[in-house]
Design a protein around this motif. Structure first.
Motif, PDB file in Angstrom:
ATOM      1  N   GLU A   1      -1.008  -8.505  -9.331  1.00  0.00           N
ATOM      2  CA  GLU A   1      -1.344  -7.966  -8.082  1.00  0.00           C
ATOM      3  C   GLU A   1      -1.506  -6.368  -7.917  1.00  0.00           C
ATOM      4  O   GLU A   1      -1.899  -5.911  -6.992  1.00  0.00           O
ATOM      5  CB  GLU A   1      -0.488  -8.366  -6.889  1.00  0.00           C
ATOM      6  CG  GLU A   1      -0.559  -9.923  -6.288  1.00  0.00           C
ATOM      7  CD  GLU A   1       0.521 -10.217  -5.566  1.00  0.00           C
ATOM      8  OE1 GLU A   1       0.293 -10.581  -4.201  1.00  0.00           O
ATOM      9  OE2 GLU A   1       1.558 -10.065  -5.657  1.00  0.00           O
ATOM     10  N   VAL A   2      -0.530  -5.767  -8.821  1.00  0.00           N
ATOM     11  CA  VAL A   2      -0.359  -4.344  -8.838  1.00  0.00           C
ATOM     12  C   VAL A   2      -1.708  -3.394  -8.913  1.00  0.00           C
ATOM     13  O   VAL A   2      -2.410  -3.698 -10.156  1.00  0.00           O
ATOM     14  CB  VAL A   2       0.806  -4.086  -9.865  1.00  0.00           C
ATOM     15  CG1 VAL A   2       0.815  -2.441  -9.973  1.00  0.00           C
ATOM     16  CG2 VAL A   2       2.086  -4.556  -9.410  1.00  0.00           C
ATOM     17  N   VAL A   3      -2.036  -2.753  -7.899  1.00  0.00           N
ATOM     18  CA  VAL A   3      -3.119  -1.851  -8.277  1.00  0.00           C
ATOM     19  C   VAL A   3      -2.630  -0.490  -8.715  1.00  0.00           C
ATOM     20  O   VAL A   3      -2.039   0.287  -7.945  1.00  0.00           O
ATOM     21  CB  VAL A   3      -3.932  -1.737  -7.014  1.00  0.00           C
ATOM     22  CG1 VAL A   3      -5.189  -0.824  -6.709  1.00  0.00           C
ATOM     23  CG2 VAL A   3      -4.016  -3.139  -6.221  1.00  0.00           C
ATOM     24  N   THR A   4      -2.917  -0.140  -9.884  1.00  0.00           N
ATOM     25  CA  THR A   4      -2.309   1.078 -10.442  1.00  0.00           C
ATOM     26  C   THR A   4      -3.501   1.875 -11.160  1.00  0.00           C
ATOM     27  O   THR A   4      -4.562   1.254 -11.745  1.00  0.00           O
ATOM     28  CB  THR A   4      -1.124   0.933 -11.280  1.00  0.00           C
ATOM     29  OG1 THR A   4      -0.822   2.060 -12.125  1.00  0.00           O
ATOM     30  CG2 THR A   4      -1.722  -0.172 -12.361  1.00  0.00           C
TER      31      THR A   4
ATOM     32  N   ASP B   1       4.665  -0.458 -16.679  1.00  0.00           N
ATOM     33  CA  ASP B   1       5.741   0.450 -17.364  1.00  0.00           C
ATOM     34  C   ASP B   1       5.235   1.824 -17.439  1.00  0.00           C
ATOM     35  O   ASP B   1       5.845   2.641 -17.489  1.00  0.00           O
ATOM     36  CB  ASP B   1       6.147  -0.314 -18.633  1.00  0.00           C
ATOM     37  CG  ASP B   1       6.989  -1.548 -18.515  1.00  0.00           C
ATOM     38  OD1 ASP B   1       7.550  -1.786 -17.417  1.00  0.00           O
ATOM     39  OD2 ASP B   1       6.963  -2.170 -19.607  1.00  0.00           O
ATOM     40  N   ILE B   2       3.616   1.824 -17.772  1.00  0.00           N
ATOM     41  CA  ILE B   2       3.071   3.262 -17.828  1.00  0.00           C
ATOM     42  C   ILE B   2       3.270   3.650 -16.703  1.00  0.00           C
ATOM     43  O   ILE B   2       3.077   4.838 -16.717  1.00  0.00           O
ATOM     44  CB  ILE B   2       1.664   2.710 -18.662  1.00  0.00           C
ATOM     45  CG1 ILE B   2       1.811   2.110 -19.897  1.00  0.00           C
ATOM     46  CG2 ILE B   2       0.814   4.012 -18.653  1.00  0.00           C
ATOM     47  CD1 ILE B   2       0.525   1.528 -20.448  1.00  0.00           C
ATOM     48  N   SER B   3       2.884   2.919 -15.368  1.00  0.00           N
ATOM     49  CA  SER B   3       2.762   3.867 -14.457  1.00  0.00           C
ATOM     50  C   SER B   3       4.447   4.300 -14.064  1.00  0.00           C
ATOM     51  O   SER B   3       5.531   3.729 -14.219  1.00  0.00           O
ATOM     52  CB  SER B   3       2.645   2.830 -13.003  1.00  0.00           C
ATOM     53  OG  SER B   3       2.913   3.334 -12.053  1.00  0.00           O
TER      54      SER B   3
ATOM     55  N   GLY C   1       2.042   8.943 -11.729  1.00  0.00           N
ATOM     56  CA  GLY C   1       3.235   9.421 -12.337  1.00  0.00           C
ATOM     57  C   GLY C   1       3.421   9.970 -13.432  1.00  0.00           C
ATOM     58  O   GLY C   1       2.320  10.478 -13.814  1.00  0.00           O
ATOM     59  N   ASN C   2       4.323  10.164 -14.026  1.00  0.00           N
ATOM     60  CA  ASN C   2       4.457  10.707 -15.424  1.00  0.00           C
ATOM     61  C   ASN C   2       4.172  12.253 -15.217  1.00  0.00           C
ATOM     62  O   ASN C   2       3.538  12.899 -16.216  1.00  0.00           O
ATOM     63  CB  ASN C   2       3.696   9.944 -16.346  1.00  0.00           C
ATOM     64  CG  ASN C   2       3.936   8.420 -16.538  1.00  0.00           C
ATOM     65  OD1 ASN C   2       5.143   8.053 -16.796  1.00  0.00           O
ATOM     66  ND2 ASN C   2       2.842   7.747 -16.206  1.00  0.00           N
ATOM     67  N   THR C   3       4.456  13.051 -14.429  1.00  0.00           N
ATOM     68  CA  THR C   3       4.209  14.308 -14.098  1.00  0.00           C
ATOM     69  C   THR C   3       5.139  15.081 -14.781  1.00  0.00           C
ATOM     70  O   THR C   3       6.352  14.872 -14.568  1.00  0.00           O
ATOM     71  CB  THR C   3       3.649  14.661 -12.646  1.00  0.00           C
ATOM     72  OG1 THR C   3       5.013  14.473 -11.885  1.00  0.00           O
ATOM     73  CG2 THR C   3       2.569  13.839 -12.204  1.00  0.00           C
ATOM     74  N   PRO C   4       4.694  16.169 -15.363  1.00  0.00           N
ATOM     75  CA  PRO C   4       5.856  16.867 -16.302  1.00  0.00           C
ATOM     76  C   PRO C   4       6.470  17.851 -15.207  1.00  0.00           C
ATOM     77  O   PRO C   4       6.227  18.168 -14.324  1.00  0.00           O
ATOM     78  CB  PRO C   4       4.991  17.593 -17.196  1.00  0.00           C
ATOM     79  CG  PRO C   4       3.669  17.880 -16.542  1.00  0.00           C
ATOM     80  CD  PRO C   4       3.384  16.544 -15.692  1.00  0.00           C
TER      81      PRO C   4
ATOM     82  N   LYS D   1      -0.185  11.931  -3.434  1.00  0.00           N
ATOM     83  CA  LYS D   1      -0.620  10.601  -2.545  1.00  0.00           C
ATOM     84  C   LYS D   1      -0.811   9.380  -3.435  1.00  0.00           C
ATOM     85  O   LYS D   1      -0.419   8.309  -2.743  1.00  0.00           O
ATOM     86  CB  LYS D   1      -1.874  11.117  -1.599  1.00  0.00           C
ATOM     87  CG  LYS D   1      -1.873  12.296  -0.739  1.00  0.00           C
ATOM     88  CD  LYS D   1      -0.808  11.794   0.319  1.00  0.00           C
ATOM     89  CE  LYS D   1      -0.726  13.477   1.285  1.00  0.00           C
ATOM     90  NZ  LYS D   1       0.086  13.333   2.371  1.00  0.00           N
ATOM     91  N   ASP D   2      -1.054   9.560  -4.756  1.00  0.00           N
ATOM     92  CA  ASP D   2      -1.124   8.399  -5.551  1.00  0.00           C
ATOM     93  C   ASP D   2      -0.138   7.642  -5.633  1.00  0.00           C
ATOM     94  O   ASP D   2       0.019   6.554  -5.801  1.00  0.00           O
ATOM     95  CB  ASP D   2      -1.805   8.938  -6.796  1.00  0.00           C
ATOM     96  CG  ASP D   2      -3.268   9.597  -6.645  1.00  0.00           C
ATOM     97  OD1 ASP D   2      -3.803   9.175  -5.715  1.00  0.00           O
ATOM     98  OD2 ASP D   2      -3.494  10.323  -7.652  1.00  0.00           O
ATOM     99  N   LEU D   3       1.030   8.169  -5.398  1.00  0.00           N
ATOM    100  CA  LEU D   3       2.203   7.546  -5.844  1.00  0.00           C
ATOM    101  C   LEU D   3       2.647   6.688  -4.798  1.00  0.00           C
ATOM    102  O   LEU D   3       3.085   5.692  -5.025  1.00  0.00           O
ATOM    103  CB  LEU D   3       3.270   8.754  -5.829  1.00  0.00           C
ATOM    104  CG  LEU D   3       3.224   9.713  -6.951  1.00  0.00           C
ATOM    105  CD1 LEU D   3       3.967  11.155  -6.943  1.00  0.00           C
ATOM    106  CD2 LEU D   3       3.497   9.305  -8.325  1.00  0.00           C
ATOM    107  N   GLY D   4       2.490   6.842  -3.533  1.00  0.00           N
ATOM    108  CA  GLY D   4       2.473   6.252  -2.520  1.00  0.00           C
ATOM    109  C   GLY D   4       1.402   5.077  -2.372  1.00  0.00           C
ATOM    110  O   GLY D   4       1.434   3.965  -1.901  1.00  0.00           O
ATOM    111  N   MET D   5       0.201   5.504  -2.615  1.00  0.00           N
ATOM    112  CA  MET D   5      -0.907   4.635  -2.565  1.00  0.00           C
ATOM    113  C   MET D   5      -1.050   3.613  -3.502  1.00  0.00           C
ATOM    114  O   MET D   5      -1.399   2.281  -3.057  1.00  0.00           O
ATOM    115  CB  MET D   5      -2.283   5.631  -2.661  1.00  0.00           C
ATOM    116  CG  MET D   5      -3.541   4.987  -1.921  1.00  0.00           C
ATOM    117  SD  MET D   5      -3.143   4.820  -0.132  1.00  0.00           S
ATOM    118  CE  MET D   5      -3.360   6.662   0.151  1.00  0.00           C
TER     119      MET D   5
END
Ligand code: F0G
Length: 403
Positions: free
Chosen positions: A77-80, A59-61, A84-87, A117-121
């Protein structure tokens, strides 16, 4: 959900977790077919908003918060990295410079590794681990490499990055090294590095370039988050830089889904801006061509978008056309000038990101965009991604002042 060939004349479908890199029937790009049945847009908007006060890492992502539109994985499983959360940041000097009243930047450079790229990675790496991958790899102009390296480290798998020798900002290379990736330097451009990597199919490597449809799914959530921030009311224009065209392809898919499932009633016109020395997509647009002619020796100071043969151009073009947008290019001087103005607004970005502002100014000057238009420009990379560029620009300025 399933995988589907993007070519509408083909339409081959595969199981969601099929490891194919391309359509086995026609070689076209694959995409994730969300194929949701009953979507209650109002209920989801409320749920996504409530998740902002949750402590669940998903939820934080700012990506996984919108997971109803992503492939389903177990929470463990989620690698996070809390991406995100960019203003949205308003630029006053930049707005005046471009000649519009209402300009906001969505700064994707304020992600964990300093780039979108982190958003897709996060999604790509989660899928890689889900399929049992032990080695993941990408070709990169630097940012994908830094992001892959970080998420591979988090996932405990080997990250390998193929870089065009001598053409990657040292800041990005340093990140990849710090996160423990194996670095392979390839003579030539990004396109050569990608071809070198693609020859390695069958060697047990999981590919994480943006031809990977799971990367696109993650990047798509940028538009979910943006519309959420704007109370689901689209601006008139969305301006985005174009290199390999994965990001604009992802945004195209987002608009398609947001419209289809009733989250928004209008998409922004999507404007894709390329560097003049690496502009095959802008040329295609200008010529009204149906096929892309690659630029054989791409050249621009904005090394992130120094790409001559963008793979996702068809996906990107769908969105540009569907939203009534357009594609243009700007010179390196225009990029440098725009970047300096973004700096003076206290925001900062890397050169490729500044192509957006330069493109907007050009469209205002030609009258294609009116002064009262509302505009969101995507800044893709952090100001510290290419410090050499900044130092050199200021040394030139000094030298000029004393001559
Ligand atoms: N801006 C930045 C900062 C980038 O790093 C890239 C691409 C783009 C814009 C263009 O995005 O390719 O989706 O159209 N960088 C890739 C890389 C190619 O390897 O880091 P695109």
């Amino acid at each position: 959900m399933q995988l589907r060939c993007f070519d509408e004349h083909c339409g081959t479908t595969l199981a969601l977790h099929d490891p194919a890199l391309a359509c086995p029937a026609c070689g076209g790009l694959l995409e994730v077919d969300v194929a949701a049945t009953s979507v209650d847009a109002q209920a989801l908007k409320k749920l996504w908003s409530e998740r902002r006060s949750s402590r669940d890492p998903r939820d934080i992502s700012g990506v996984w918060r919108y997971r109803e539109f992503l492939p389903d994985y177990a929470a463990s499983e989620v690698v996070t990295l809390g991406e995100g959360n960019t203003p949205l940041v308003r630029g006053h000097k930049t707005a005046a410079w471009a000649g519009v009243r209402d300009l906001q930047f969505k700064h994707l450079g304020w992600n964990p590794t300093g780039c979108f790229k982190d958003l897709g990675m996060t999604v790509g790496m989660t899928e890689a681990v889900h399929t049992g991958a032990k080695v993941v790899a990408c070709a990169s102009t630097g940012n994908t490499a830094a992001s892959l390296a970080a998420y591979a480290a988090r996932a405990g798998v080997t990250g390998r990055v193929y870089l065009p020798a001598g053409q990657v900002s040292l800041n990005k290379l340093a990140q990849a090294l710090d996160f423990g990736a194996e670095v392979v330097e390839v003579e030539g451009s990004f396109d050569d590095a990608l071809n070198t990597l693609l020859e390695k199919t069958g060697e047990g490597i999981y590919f994480l370039n943006s031809i990977n449809p799971f990367r696109i799914e993650g990047q798509k959530t940028t538009m979910f988050e943006l519309m959420d921030q704007l109370d689901w009311k689209a601006p008139d224009y969305l301006v985005v830089p174009g290199g390999n065209l994965g990001n604009s392809a992802a945004f195209s898919k987002a608009f398609d889904e947001l419209l289809r499932y009733g989250f928004i009633d209008r998409a922004p016109r999507m404007i894709v801006v390329q560097a003049a020395g690496a502009n095959p997509f802008a040329q295609l647009w200008r010529d009204g061509a149906e096929e892309l002619t690659p630029v054989s020796e791409p050249e621009t100071v904005a090394t992130a978008i120094r790409i001559g043969n963008p793979r996702s151009w068809k996906k990107s073009l769908r969105g540009v056309r569907a939203t009534g947008g357009q594609v243009l290019d700007v010179t390196d001087d225009e990029i440098a000038e725009a970047k300096a103005v973004i700096g003076r607004d206290g925001i900062g970005c890397e050169p490729a990101s500044a192509a957006t502002l330069a493109g907007l100014r050009k469209l205002r000057a030609s009258g294609a965009v009116i002064e009262d238009a509302s505009v969101v420009a995507i800044l893709t990379g952090h100001v510290l991604k290419d410090t050499n560029f900044i130092i050199k620009a200021h040394q030139r300025e000094e030298a000029h002042a004393h001559s």
